[in-house]
Design a protein around this motif. Sequence first.
Motif, mmCIF file in Angstrom:
data_model
loop_
_atom_site.group_PDB
_atom_site.id
_atom_site.type_symbol
_atom_site.label_atom_id
_atom_site.label_comp_id
_atom_site.label_asym_id
_atom_site.label_seq_id
_atom_site.Cartn_x
_atom_site.Cartn_y
_atom_site.Cartn_z
ATOM 1 N N THR A 80 0.848 -1.194 0.000
ATOM 2 C CA THR A 80 0.000 0.000 0.000
ATOM 3 C C THR A 80 0.884 1.245 0.000
ATOM 4 O OG1 THR A 80 -0.133 0.076 2.426
ATOM 5 C CG2 THR A 80 -1.865 -1.174 1.263
ATOM 6 N N VAL A 81 0.329 2.360 -0.463
ATOM 7 C CA VAL A 81 1.117 3.598 -0.524
ATOM 8 C C VAL A 81 1.572 4.035 0.858
ATOM 9 C CG1 VAL A 81 0.129 4.409 -2.692
ATOM 10 C CG2 VAL A 81 -0.955 5.054 -0.541
ATOM 11 N N ASP A 82 0.850 3.622 1.901
ATOM 12 C CA ASP A 82 1.219 3.984 3.271
ATOM 13 C C ASP A 82 1.691 2.766 4.081
ATOM 14 O OD1 ASP A 82 -1.245 2.737 3.377
ATOM 15 O OD2 ASP A 82 -2.131 4.168 4.786
ATOM 16 N N SER A 83 2.188 1.767 3.387
ATOM 17 C CA SER A 83 2.640 0.536 4.032
ATOM 18 C C SER A 83 3.630 0.844 5.151
ATOM 19 C CB SER A 83 3.294 -0.372 2.986
ATOM 20 O OG SER A 83 3.620 -1.626 3.545
ATOM 21 N N GLN A 84 3.555 0.042 6.218
ATOM 22 C CA GLN A 84 4.466 0.186 7.348
ATOM 23 C C GLN A 84 5.305 -1.067 7.479
ATOM 24 O OE1 GLN A 84 2.425 1.271 10.929
ATOM 25 N NE2 GLN A 84 1.188 2.802 9.893
ATOM 26 N N TRP A 85 6.613 -0.876 7.575
ATOM 27 C CA TRP A 85 7.547 -1.987 7.718
ATOM 28 C C TRP A 85 8.382 -1.805 8.972
ATOM 29 C CZ3 TRP A 85 10.869 -3.424 2.851
ATOM 30 C CH2 TRP A 85 10.035 -3.739 1.784
#
Length: 154
Positions: free
Chosen positions: A38-43
């Motif tokens: 996703t454009v706001d993915s969190q890793w």
Amino acid sequence: MSRPPFPPFDIESATRKVRLAEDAWNSRNPEQVAQAYTVDSQWRNRVELIHGRDQIVAFLTRKWNGEREYRLIKELWGFRNNRMAVRFAYEWHDDAGRWFRSYGNELWEFDTAGLMRRRVASINDLPIEAGDRLFHWPAGRRPDDHPGLSDLGL
């Protein structure tokens, strides 16, 4: 934008999703890989926190500039609804020619469009001798007949 297969996953779709991720990472193309998130993915990758596709591209560019001859195998560990647990190993060498096998586990969470919105990775690096390498295929996708992690005893 969507990225099949979509949750909720069954064994076939979860296994397919893992292989598609492995194939993308073995391309070593940061822009291509980032499109699965996703454009706001969190890793969380080791101790680094990464937010959004731009940071994913920057991270992967930096990663693959330092990890030469990168070859990765992923394996499904478990799944439920829109979440998966994946284990992996990859082999690479640094600029000095020292070889490593990196072992890790990832926790994945997907949105309804099949894009990964969260990735948590824990990874350890084991120095190996070049003669101890197990991942021998040309750069790119792992051939279908190449053993997976369990087949290799990893």
